[in-house]
Design an enzyme around this catalytic site. Structure first.
Site, PDB file in Angstrom:
ATOM      1  N   ASN A  21       0.836  -1.195   0.000  1.00 11.44           N
ATOM      2  CA  ASN A  21       0.000   0.000   0.000  1.00 11.44           C
ATOM      3  C   ASN A  21       0.870   1.244   0.000  1.00 11.44           C
ATOM      4  O   ASN A  21       2.055   1.196   0.315  1.00 11.44           O
ATOM      5  CB  ASN A  21      -0.923  -0.006   1.220  1.00 11.44           C
ATOM      6  CG  ASN A  21      -1.959  -1.098   1.137  1.00 11.44           C
ATOM      7  OD1 ASN A  21      -2.448  -1.408   0.059  1.00 11.44           O
ATOM      8  ND2 ASN A  21      -2.284  -1.701   2.259  1.00 11.44           N
ATOM      9  N   CYS A  22       0.241   2.354  -0.356  1.00 10.78           N
ATOM     10  CA  CYS A  22       0.882   3.656  -0.362  1.00 10.78           C
ATOM     11  C   CYS A  22       1.531   3.900   0.984  1.00 10.78           C
ATOM     12  O   CYS A  22       0.921   3.569   2.005  1.00 10.78           O
ATOM     13  CB  CYS A  22      -0.170   4.722  -0.654  1.00 10.78           C
ATOM     14  SG  CYS A  22       0.471   6.391  -0.659  1.00 10.78           S
ATOM     15  N   PRO A  23       2.715   4.421   1.050  1.00  8.97           N
ATOM     16  CA  PRO A  23       3.538   4.983  -0.031  1.00  8.97           C
ATOM     17  C   PRO A  23       4.605   4.032  -0.571  1.00  8.97           C
ATOM     18  O   PRO A  23       5.492   4.450  -1.317  1.00  8.97           O
ATOM     19  CB  PRO A  23       4.218   6.164   0.662  1.00  8.97           C
ATOM     20  CG  PRO A  23       4.492   5.639   2.044  1.00  8.97           C
ATOM     21  CD  PRO A  23       3.280   4.758   2.369  1.00  8.97           C
TER      22      PRO A  23
END
Length: 83
Positions: A21-23
């Site tokens: 997942n981000c980042p």
């Protein structure tokens, strides 16, 4: 984002960020791009749908060219050309 088929023939490096997942996909792309030469193409594979927006913003902010973004079977492929 034209020239996608030409860019797909010439990928110099690939980052597999599927399941992250981000980042993390952006951070991995940033690290990979720093080791590449100007004009080389990086493919980043991601499953986080937010990465579509993230990579568009990343390209604008860094000056790297976002060549293409495609999705197939839930995997998003981002092609970036090193500035």
């Amino acid at each position: 984002m034209s020239g996608e088929s030409a860019a797909l023939d010439k990928v110099d490096a690939e980052v597999d960020a599927r399941g992250m997942n981000c980042p993390l996909p952006i951070l991995k792309a940033k690290k990979a791009l720093s080791a590449m030469q100007s004009g080389q193409v990086l493919r980043v594979l991601a499953t986080d749908h937010g990465s579509m927006r993230d990579f568009q913003a990343f390209a604008r902010q860094t000056g790297n060219e976002l060549v293409a973004q495609t999705e197939q079977a839930g995997v998003i492929s981002h092609l970036l050309r090193r500035r």
